[in-house]
Write a protein that holds these residues in place. Structure first.
Motif, short mmCIF file in Angstrom:
data_model
loop_
_atom_site.label_atom_id
_atom_site.label_comp_id
_atom_site.label_asym_id
_atom_site.label_seq_id
_atom_site.Cartn_x
_atom_site.Cartn_y
_atom_site.Cartn_z
N ILE A 144 0.64 -1.31 -0.10
CA ILE A 144 -0.03 -0.10 0.08
C ILE A 144 0.97 1.37 -0.08
CG2 ILE A 144 -1.82 1.24 1.22
CD1 ILE A 144 -2.93 -1.15 2.46
N LEU A 145 0.71 2.26 -0.75
CA LEU A 145 1.59 3.29 -1.14
C LEU A 145 0.75 4.41 -0.47
CD1 LEU A 145 2.97 2.74 -4.61
CD2 LEU A 145 3.97 2.01 -2.75
N LEU A 146 -0.49 4.63 -0.62
CA LEU A 146 -1.26 5.45 -0.34
C LEU A 146 -2.68 5.14 0.29
CD1 LEU A 146 -1.97 8.95 -2.10
CD2 LEU A 146 -3.97 7.55 -1.28
N ASP A 147 -3.04 5.54 1.18
CA ASP A 147 -4.23 5.13 1.97
C ASP A 147 -5.01 6.21 2.90
OD1 ASP A 147 -6.62 3.14 2.29
OD2 ASP A 147 -5.66 2.99 4.16
N LYS A 148 -6.40 6.52 2.37
CA LYS A 148 -6.84 7.75 2.98
C LYS A 148 -6.28 8.87 3.27
CE LYS A 148 -9.51 3.92 5.81
NZ LYS A 148 -9.69 3.50 6.81
N GLY A 149 -5.63 9.32 2.16
CA GLY A 149 -4.78 10.58 2.29
C GLY A 149 -3.31 10.61 2.84
N PHE B 187 5.79 7.83 -8.53
CA PHE B 187 4.53 7.51 -8.01
C PHE B 187 3.46 8.56 -8.59
CE2 PHE B 187 1.21 8.50 -4.77
CZ PHE B 187 0.26 7.40 -4.97
N LEU B 188 4.10 9.69 -8.71
CA LEU B 188 3.07 10.80 -9.30
C LEU B 188 3.02 10.59 -11.07
CD1 LEU B 188 4.08 14.09 -7.56
CD2 LEU B 188 2.20 12.90 -7.15
N LYS C 95 10.18 0.30 -0.21
CA LYS C 95 10.10 -0.85 -0.43
C LYS C 95 9.79 -1.30 -2.01
CE LYS C 95 8.50 -2.07 4.25
NZ LYS C 95 7.47 -2.70 5.18
N ALA C 96 8.93 -0.43 -2.59
CA ALA C 96 8.69 -0.73 -4.07
C ALA C 96 9.55 -0.12 -4.84
CB ALA C 96 7.17 0.01 -4.10
N LYS C 97 10.77 0.36 -4.41
CA LYS C 97 11.78 1.05 -5.13
C LYS C 97 11.26 2.16 -6.05
CE LYS C 97 14.85 -1.86 -3.77
NZ LYS C 97 14.11 -2.68 -2.72
N LEU C 98 10.26 2.86 -5.47
CA LEU C 98 9.66 4.13 -6.13
C LEU C 98 9.96 5.35 -5.45
CD1 LEU C 98 6.13 2.76 -7.01
CD2 LEU C 98 8.09 3.19 -8.58
N TYR D 16 2.74 7.36 -11.94
CA TYR D 16 1.84 6.39 -12.20
C TYR D 16 0.33 7.02 -12.09
CZ TYR D 16 5.08 2.49 -12.44
OH TYR D 16 5.88 1.46 -12.43
N CYS D 17 0.13 7.88 -11.21
CA CYS D 17 -1.02 8.66 -10.88
C CYS D 17 -1.66 9.28 -12.08
CB CYS D 17 -0.90 9.61 -9.84
SG CYS D 17 -0.68 8.84 -8.01
N ARG D 18 -0.79 10.17 -12.68
CA ARG D 18 -1.12 10.96 -13.87
C ARG D 18 -1.61 9.74 -15.17
NH1 ARG D 18 3.13 13.99 -12.21
NH2 ARG D 18 4.67 13.21 -13.65
N ILE D 19 -0.73 8.69 -15.30
CA ILE D 19 -0.89 7.93 -16.54
C ILE D 19 -2.40 7.40 -16.33
CG2 ILE D 19 -0.30 5.73 -17.08
CD1 ILE D 19 2.53 6.34 -16.49
N GLU D 20 -2.84 7.08 -15.10
CA GLU D 20 -4.13 6.41 -14.54
C GLU D 20 -5.32 7.55 -14.68
OE1 GLU D 20 -5.01 3.34 -14.61
OE2 GLU D 20 -2.82 2.56 -15.18
N GLY D 21 -4.88 8.80 -15.03
CA GLY D 21 -5.76 10.04 -15.12
C GLY D 21 -6.22 10.64 -13.83
N TYR D 22 -5.07 10.32 -12.56
CA TYR D 22 -5.58 11.02 -11.50
C TYR D 22 -4.38 12.16 -11.42
CZ TYR D 22 -8.30 6.94 -10.32
OH TYR D 22 -9.13 5.95 -10.23
N PHE D 23 -4.95 13.40 -11.40
CA PHE D 23 -4.01 14.49 -11.56
C PHE D 23 -4.00 15.15 -10.13
CE2 PHE D 23 -4.23 13.77 -15.94
CZ PHE D 23 -2.96 14.26 -16.42
N ASP D 24 -5.18 14.75 -9.30
CA ASP D 24 -5.38 15.25 -7.94
C ASP D 24 -5.40 13.99 -7.04
OD1 ASP D 24 -6.23 16.43 -5.78
OD2 ASP D 24 -8.02 17.14 -6.47
#
Length: 236
Positions: free
Chosen positions: A95-100, A117-118, A109-112, A120-128
């Protein structure tokens, strides 16, 4: 000339063995591979390339390739039966992010790093990031996202709508050839196909590039030779 024929023969043998090992180990997309699968795949491919040019002792790389393949197969079977082995070799979701909250230690641990990480978020359409409830780093290297309830797309269930279930389309004609097995699965025959194609202006399957049919007998036909027009010139 004899040397060339030897290389060709050994190359064919390595290709056949490689195909057999691939079938035994199972097919996975690169994005679905674990690190172990990736390393084994590269190693076996390298040995196969070496085998193709090894004229003096081709048996040694052939045996090595088979051993790698069988070991990989054995480990795959082991991980299917043992949860501990699966966690040890494939790893566990992180788990990288949960409940803010962004978990920095889990990113390590994930070598990120945060920039990755940001991305990956933008690729999936999450700019916020406020739109994300949970982000999980999977063992295959992908990041899965659970959006917040107010950010997820609306579904028919949200509006108490019960749409008719769409059914899988089966190809009935492929590259100008009728597919009898698929016709049988749909409860149809070639006579029905010919009649249906005739209604759409086709004289036979040879004029059809692709014909698809769903469970409600709706058929979609793509012609072998579409009419020429401005579209055929391409897009500038």
């Amino acid at each position: 000339m004899i040397e060339v024929l030897s290389v060709a023969g050994i190359s064919l043998v390595s290709l056949v063995v490689l195909l057999i090992l691939t079938k035994l180990m199972g097919s996975k997309q690169v994005s679905q591979m674990t690190m172990f699968d990736y390393v084994i795949g590269i190693t076996i491919g390298s040995i196969a390339a070496e085998l193709a040019t090894e004229l003096e002792q081709p048996i040694q790389p052939l045996v090595a390739m088979i051993v790698y393949g069988l070991v990989a197969l054995g480990i795959t079977i082991w991980t299917e039966k043992s949860l501990k082995a699966r966690r040890m070799l494939s790893g566990k979701p992180i788990i990288l992010l949960d409940k803010g909250v962004i978990y920095r230690e889990n990113l390590k641990k994930a070598k990120l790093d945060l920039s990755e990480f940001l991305t990956y978020c933008r690729i999936e359409g999450y700019f916020d990031l406020n739109q994300i409830q949970t982000a999980v780093f999977e063992h295959n290297g992908k990041v899965s996202f659970l959006p917040k309830a107010m950010q997820r797309p609306a579904t028919p269930a949200d509006f108490s709508i019960q749409p008719q279930q769409e059914l899988l389309q089966l190809p009935l004609v492929l590259d100008g050839y009728a597919l009898p097995q698929n016709l049988k699965r749909m409860g149809k025959d070639e006579t029905w196909l010919q009649r249906t194609l005739s209604k759409q202006g086709y004289h036979g399957a040879e004029e059809v590039l692709l014909a698809l049919c769903d469970g409600s007998n709706q058929i979609t036909v793509f012609p072998m030779h579409p009419p020429k027009g401005p579209e055929s010139a391409g897009i500038e």
